[in-house]
Scaffold this motif. Sequence first.
Motif, PDB file in Angstrom:
ATOM      1  N   GLY A 160      -5.778  16.842 -22.337  1.00  0.00           N
ATOM      2  CA  GLY A 160      -6.877  15.912 -22.541  1.00  0.00           C
ATOM      3  C   GLY A 160      -7.305  15.741 -23.983  1.00  0.00           C
ATOM      4  N   PRO A 161      -7.680  16.821 -24.668  1.00  0.00           N
ATOM      5  CA  PRO A 161      -8.117  16.672 -26.063  1.00  0.00           C
ATOM      6  C   PRO A 161      -7.054  16.062 -26.960  1.00  0.00           C
ATOM      7  N   LYS A 162      -5.795  16.373 -26.700  1.00  0.00           N
ATOM      8  CA  LYS A 162      -4.715  15.812 -27.510  1.00  0.00           C
ATOM      9  C   LYS A 162      -4.645  14.296 -27.342  1.00  0.00           C
ATOM     10  N   ALA A 167      -7.705   7.304 -29.082  1.00  0.00           N
ATOM     11  CA  ALA A 167      -8.940   6.537 -29.231  1.00  0.00           C
ATOM     12  C   ALA A 167      -9.284   6.344 -30.708  1.00  0.00           C
ATOM     13  N   PHE A 168      -9.016   7.361 -31.522  1.00  0.00           N
ATOM     14  CA  PHE A 168      -9.308   7.240 -32.957  1.00  0.00           C
ATOM     15  C   PHE A 168      -8.296   6.335 -33.647  1.00  0.00           C
ATOM     16  N   GLN A 176      -0.544   0.611 -27.222  1.00  0.00           N
ATOM     17  CA  GLN A 176       0.116   1.236 -28.369  1.00  0.00           C
ATOM     18  C   GLN A 176       0.603   2.659 -28.075  1.00  0.00           C
ATOM     19  N   ARG A 177       0.218   3.195 -26.933  1.00  0.00           N
ATOM     20  CA  ARG A 177       0.555   4.597 -26.659  1.00  0.00           C
ATOM     21  C   ARG A 177       2.062   4.811 -26.496  1.00  0.00           C
ATOM     22  N   VAL A 178       2.729   3.845 -25.892  1.00  0.00           N
ATOM     23  CA  VAL A 178       4.179   3.975 -25.710  1.00  0.00           C
ATOM     24  C   VAL A 178       4.869   4.004 -27.071  1.00  0.00           C
TER      25      VAL A 178
END
Length: 223
Positions: A160-162, A167-168, A176-178
């Motif tokens: 989760g934290p990773k 978001a930042f 854009q995550r892919v």
Amino acid sequence: MARCFPFSSSVGQSTPTVSSKPSPTWEIKEEAPGPSATWIPPSSPPRTQGQKRKHSDWIPTGTQDRWAVKGMFGLKMQLKRRRMSPVRPEDHKAFNRLLEDPVIQNFLAWDRKLQVSDKYLLAMVIAYFARAGRPSWQYKRLHFFLALYLANDMEEDRQGPKHDMFAFLYGQDHTQRVKFQWLRAQLFRAIGWKAWVTREECEEIQAYQPEHWVWKRDRSLLQ
């Protein structure tokens, strides 16, 4: 890479004397020069707290070695190969410049519990910069987060934290995550699949600027 220089000797005019004493022998012992390049986690973690060890355009660099005398045993001299850190001053320069980025500053301020950006994970970012071998001016905000994400892949169990890094970087744009994951794989490839960084290497990196504020991000000091 070790370089061998022959002993210099002067040639006299007199007849050389033959000695009956045995000549000293040299024994060379090689030790592993650097971190393992395999996906199998080594036995000793580089951190004080237990975490798991898992296992472009970027240019990987090698590790240099030097030789040092390990000890004298009678007429035998034993040598060992010592690892020389590949981290360059310009890698520290790039890291310090990126710490001035307001997005990175906000991210570090958000991670008050040091879940994804303690001093060892941040030292690994510099190690990855060195192994990738880019000129310092080429490193951008994205490279910082790619390296820190990969460091968390190696060190942390929590997902989760990773993932909050997205978001930042991208705000609410999840498309854009892919691309980010593809670039992370490119970084992994660029460093020669050597994402393992030992505790000793992290401490060598921190010792370059021991009073730097970022090295005070120590989980063991949290109340």
